[in-house]
Structures are given as C-alpha cells and as structure tokens.
Enzyme design. Structure first.
Site, PDB file in Angstrom:
ATOM      1  N   ASP A 291     -11.604   7.089  15.499  1.00 33.16           N
ATOM      2  CA  ASP A 291     -12.676   7.022  14.600  1.00 33.16           C
ATOM      3  C   ASP A 291     -12.625   7.802  13.268  1.00 33.16           C
ATOM      4  OD1 ASP A 291     -12.312   9.619  15.302  1.00 33.16           O
ATOM      5  OD2 ASP A 291     -14.469  10.048  16.573  1.00 33.16           O
ATOM      6  N   ASP A 292     -11.271   7.932  13.164  1.00 32.19           N
ATOM      7  CA  ASP A 292     -10.780   8.706  11.820  1.00 32.19           C
ATOM      8  C   ASP A 292     -11.809   7.120  10.558  1.00 32.19           C
ATOM      9  OD1 ASP A 292      -8.870   6.783  13.110  1.00 32.19           O
ATOM     10  OD2 ASP A 292      -7.777   7.548  11.127  1.00 32.19           O
TER      11      ASP A 292
ATOM     12  N   TYR B 297      -8.556  -5.963   8.587  1.00 35.46           N
ATOM     13  CA  TYR B 297      -8.583  -6.671   9.794  1.00 35.46           C
ATOM     14  C   TYR B 297      -9.913  -7.612  10.125  1.00 35.46           C
ATOM     15  CZ  TYR B 297      -7.428  -1.630  11.637  1.00 35.46           C
ATOM     16  OH  TYR B 297      -7.275  -0.486  10.864  1.00 35.46           O
TER      17      TYR B 297
ATOM     18  N   ASP C  43      28.782   8.087 -23.399  1.00 33.85           N
ATOM     19  CA  ASP C  43      28.207   6.544 -22.999  1.00 33.85           C
ATOM     20  C   ASP C  43      29.661   5.519 -22.914  1.00 33.85           C
ATOM     21  OD1 ASP C  43      27.103   5.385 -21.049  1.00 33.85           O
ATOM     22  OD2 ASP C  43      25.422   3.792 -22.126  1.00 33.85           O
TER      23      ASP C  43
ATOM     24  N   THR D 204      -6.821  11.336  16.732  1.00 37.92           N
ATOM     25  CA  THR D 204      -5.804  11.935  18.365  1.00 37.92           C
ATOM     26  C   THR D 204      -5.044  13.117  16.926  1.00 37.92           C
ATOM     27  OG1 THR D 204      -4.858   9.827  19.561  1.00 37.92           O
ATOM     28  CG2 THR D 204      -3.481  12.829  19.230  1.00 37.92           C
TER      29      THR D 204
ATOM     30  N   TYR E 147       0.463  -0.909  -0.355  1.00 36.89           N
ATOM     31  CA  TYR E 147      -0.090  -0.378  -0.211  1.00 36.89           C
ATOM     32  C   TYR E 147       0.730   1.018   0.012  1.00 36.89           C
ATOM     33  CZ  TYR E 147      -5.046  -2.746   0.060  1.00 36.89           C
ATOM     34  OH  TYR E 147      -5.625  -3.255   0.010  1.00 36.89           O
ATOM     35  N   LYS E 148       2.387   1.263  -0.038  1.00 39.54           N
ATOM     36  CA  LYS E 148       3.299   2.091   0.244  1.00 39.54           C
ATOM     37  C   LYS E 148       4.175   1.757   0.656  1.00 39.54           C
ATOM     38  CE  LYS E 148       1.232   3.499   5.204  1.00 39.54           C
ATOM     39  NZ  LYS E 148       0.695   4.204   6.272  1.00 39.54           N
TER      40      LYS E 148
HETATM   41  C1  SPV Z   1      21.695   2.979 -18.806  1.00 33.93           C
HETATM   42  O1  SPV Z   1      21.032   3.306 -18.306  1.00 33.93           O
HETATM   43  O2  SPV Z   1      23.366   3.651 -18.689  1.00 33.93           O
HETATM   44  C2  SPV Z   1      22.627   1.524 -19.568  1.00 33.93           C
HETATM   45  C3  SPV Z   1      20.862   0.802 -19.275  1.00 33.93           C
HETATM   46  O3  SPV Z   1      23.280   0.764 -18.677  1.00 33.93           O
HETATM   47  S1  SPV Z   1      21.139   1.040 -21.732  1.00 33.93           S
HETATM   48  O4  SPV Z   1      21.348   2.190 -22.179  1.00 33.93           O
HETATM   49  O5  SPV Z   1      19.810  -0.041 -21.921  1.00 33.93           O
HETATM   50  O6  SPV Z   1      22.419   0.172 -21.693  1.00 33.93           O
HETATM   51 MG    MG Z   2      24.588   1.809 -18.645  1.00 35.37          MG
END
Ligand code: SPV
Ligand code: MG
Length: 437
Positions: A96-97, A80, A209, A127, A48-49
């Site tokens: 009672d809430d 419950y 990257d 409360t 739930y959370k």
């Molecule tokens: C990234 O988020 O850098 C990952 C996942 O390595 S992916 O981009 O799908 O390779």
């Molecule tokens: Mg990556």
C-alpha cells in the site's frame, strides 16, 4: 478466502534482493489464485537506478521456484499497465506504500488498466523495516568478486544505451563515484563505474603523465579502490608498453577484476593527448598496434575482459579516413571496442567518425571522452552511436583548486577559521567512513 486456482494474480517485482516483504505479497497472492510475476527487466531497472546485482534470468530462476508462482513474465517498464492490459489478471497485488510519493502515478495507471476489464487491485500493508535498495547495496559491496565486477561492463553495454564512467584516482574519490546519486524526473542517476586515468594517477603522485608511473603501482592503487567499492573499472593502459610484456600485463590487470583496458596507438615517450601542440607525439604503425591487441586477446583468460583500442588520429591532426582505416584493423585484430579521442572543442570529428564507424560495425562498443568538447551531452553522444562516456579527470581537477584555495587562505589569515565554510565539518569526516567513530 478459498483457494481458486483458476483465478490469476499479478505481482510485479524487481526482486534483486528477495526478502520477507516479497514473501508477504506471494503469500497473499497464493490465496487468490495462480501467481504471475511481472519481473522488471534489467534495462527497465537501469533506466531508473543502478543495474541489478542479479541479472534477469538469475532473478527469474529464484521466483519461478517459489510456491504458488505459475509463471514469470518480463515487465519492460516500471509502469504496470501494459502487462495488465495484455494479461488481464483477475487480481493485482501491491504494497500500500504506492498510494503516496513517486509511485502514485503508477497506481493510477494500473487502476485504469484493471478497470477496463474488471480486474481488482488488492493492497496489503507495506512491510516496514526492510528496504530492497539497502539490501542490494549491501550485496553489491559485500558479495563483489573480481569475476562479478569484471563482468559488469559487458552487462552495462547490453542493458544501457549509454553508461557513464567517472575518474577515480584514490579510494576516497572512488567512494564518491560509488555512492553519489541524484534524482531527476523520477530517475535515480548514478555513475556506472570508474575510469582509472593515467593523467590523474600520475598527477596525484606528482609525476608526469608519460608512463613513468608503472603498472604495478597503479594496480596497487586500484586494489585499494576495489577494497571499498563495487562498481566496474576501465583502466587507461597508456600505450600498453612493450608488446613483449603485454601478455603478462593483461593477466595482472584482468586478475584484479578490472573490466577493460584501453590502449592508445602511440609510440615513443607517451605524452598526454590534450596538449595543444602534439608535434612531439608519434602514432604507432597500425599493423604493429593491431599485433599488440591480438597478443593481449590471446593472453586474457575470461570471456568478460575487454581490450579496447584507442585511436589517436585526431589528436595527431590526421583525418577520419586514417581513423577508420585503423578502426578496421584493430577490430579485425580482436579489439572489443574502440575509443575515439579528440582535443577539439567541437564534436564534429568524433561524430563524423562515429557515423562511419556505426555503418560498418553495428555492435562494437564505442567510447567517448568529452573533456574538450564538454558541452556535448550524454544524450547527444548516445544518439551519435556512443555506448560509454568517460569523465576522465574531473575528480582531481575539482579537488586540487579547492585545496589550493584553503591552503592560501590559511596562510593569509594565520589561522583556519575563515576557511571553515569551504570544508566538511569534523563531524562529517568522522561519520564519512563507517568504523571511524
Ligand atoms: C587520461 O585520463 O589519462 C587519458 C585521457 O588518457 S586524456 O587525458 O584526455 O588523454
Ligand atoms: Mg591517459
């Protein structure tokens, strides 16, 4: 009323942050008899959370030591009635809430269960001026330590069927992942943690990257994220780099409070896995990669930290047999989990892997990254044996087009008025970060 120790009184609590509102219930309960606490379990809360700050046993320890409490039993759901039917307490006590709002149906069910054997419901005034949820949020942020944060991933894996991690490339993007919640079918849906992506960390720095953005820089960024958040983080460790550096790397990553590093079994100049043409990418020899994993496992100092092996067989157009062969080697070398990646629009290959993997390894966590097969739901991933879903790049991919649009509009109009409706207001930004005003 005269104290009657033979009578039993049922009070259900989550009690993640104990406060005087709870004590009001206990005080009244003591007057009616011996108190049995129905303590909501971690997995029931997680349905739930956000998972509780204190785990079940820690919460049980606090409650067991309160005057008047004779025992603490697990309550496995918010409803419950099961525990009431089983324990048949003389009384049940509740604020009672719950007469109004979303807990109304819980009250109806509890009353039905009590009526069956003649149990009584005692409601006491709620409360005012204290909120357990607000206290827990405060605890999460102010009491988080590297150790407690690190351990949260293992707790999530224990408690939840599937945990969702959202990419964060800056503190502000992480604050969204920290705070956003929506209510759906009475459940409060939130993200369980963050993914630190090499793609979005590099891109947000204007770099490719390909592991040019080094660990030191990226960990510095995560330190800033950790300054303002409390949720666990999984770190994209690219190839893990040179095996001779890997032990030092693991120590730096672990020390910060990161829960897990995922390293991919590629070698040479790393390129992003989602490129259509991956012919210039090379997969590492499985034994050499397994050795890197065991170097890392020896270097870590806590039991909580996880090293997860990412298998790139499908990215490099190899088959499920190759992926499984590698999975076995990596698990044998000590990998705490497996991430299986794919650039296919369909989940067929990752699901054929997960089916075979689950036959062999019942409890090794499996992580999926549905960036390309994005029609697949969390439910389907869970049904296919996945424990973690990573939304790997979505915050950066959402923000960049929004910025491009506004920048272009300002140029076109020679002013910013036309873009106002796409922007948060000045007042909103001034109120966003406490202390700004
Ligand atoms: C990234 O988020 O850098 C990952 C996942 O390595 S992916 O981009 O799908 O390779
Ligand atoms: Mg990556």
């Amino acid at each position: 009323m005269k104290k009657n120790n033979k009578k039993s009184v049922y009070i259900a609590l989550a009690a993640d942050s104990i406060h005087h509102g709870h004590m009001n219930l206990i005080e009244v309960g003591r007057k009616y008899g011996e108190i049995i606490i129905g303590l909501i379990t971690d997995s029931a809360i997680a349905e739930y959370k956000r998972i509780p700050y204190l785990n079940f046993n820690q919460r049980k320890k606090i409650l067991s030591n309160l005057r008047g409490v004779s025992k603490v039993v697990p309550q496995n759901e918010y409803d419950y009635s099961k525990n009431i039917s089983k324990l048949k307490p003389d009384y049940m006590i509740h604020g009672d809430d719950w007469k109004y709002g979303k807990e109304k149906s819980l009250r109806v069910n509890a009353l039905k269960a009590l009526k069956k054997y003649g149990g009584k419901l005692i409601e006491i005034p709620y409360t005012k001026g204290i909120s357990s949820d607000a206290l827990t949020k405060f605890h999460n942020l102010s009491l988080v330590t590297p150790d407690s944060r690190r351990g949260m991933l293992r707790r999530l894996l224990e408690i939840k069927k599937i945990s969702r991690f959202i990419e964060a490339h800056s503190p502000i993007s992480a604050l969204i992942g920290e705070n956003i919640s929506i209510t759906k079918k009475g459940k409060n849906l939130t993200f369980d943690g963050f993914w630190s992506s090499s793609l979005t960390d590099s891109t947000s720095m204007g770099k490719p990257d390909n592991e040019y953005v080094d660990n030191t820089l990226r960990l510095n960024g995560i330190n800033n994220i950790f300054d303002v958040t409390s949720k666990p983080l999984i770190f994209d460790g690219d190839t893990g780099g040179k095996k001779e550096h890997f032990d030092m790397k693991i120590r730096s990553i672990e020390r910060l409070g990161i829960s897990a590093v995922i390293i991919e079994d590629k070698t040479g100049l790393k390129k992003n896995s989602l490129h259509k043409n991956t012919s210039n990418q090379t997969q590492e020899n499985a034994d050499i990669f397994a050795e890197k994993i065991s170097i890392g496992k020896k270097a870590q100092s806590s039991d909580d930290f996880m090293i997860i092996a990412r298998i790139e067989s499908f990215i490099l157009n190899k088959d499920v047999k190759d992926a499984m062969r590698r999975a076995k080697k990596y698990v044998e070398a000590g990998a705490d989990g497996i991430m299986i990646h794919s650039k296919s629009k369909k989940p067929n290959e990752v699901f054929s892997f997960s089916r075979q993997f689950r036959k062999l390894f019942k409890n090794i966590p499996l992580i999926g990254v549905p960036s390309s097969y994005n029609h697949v739901t969390e439910k389907q991933l869970a049904q296919n044996g996945f424990n973690v879903v990573i939304y790997a790049n979505h915050m950066l991919r959402a923000s960049y087009p929004a910025m491009v649009k506004v920048a272009g509009e300002i140029l076109r109009n020679g002013r910013s008025k036309e873009s106002d409706k796409k922007l948060m207001s000045i007042n909103e930004i001034l109120n966003l970060i406490p202390g700004t005003k």
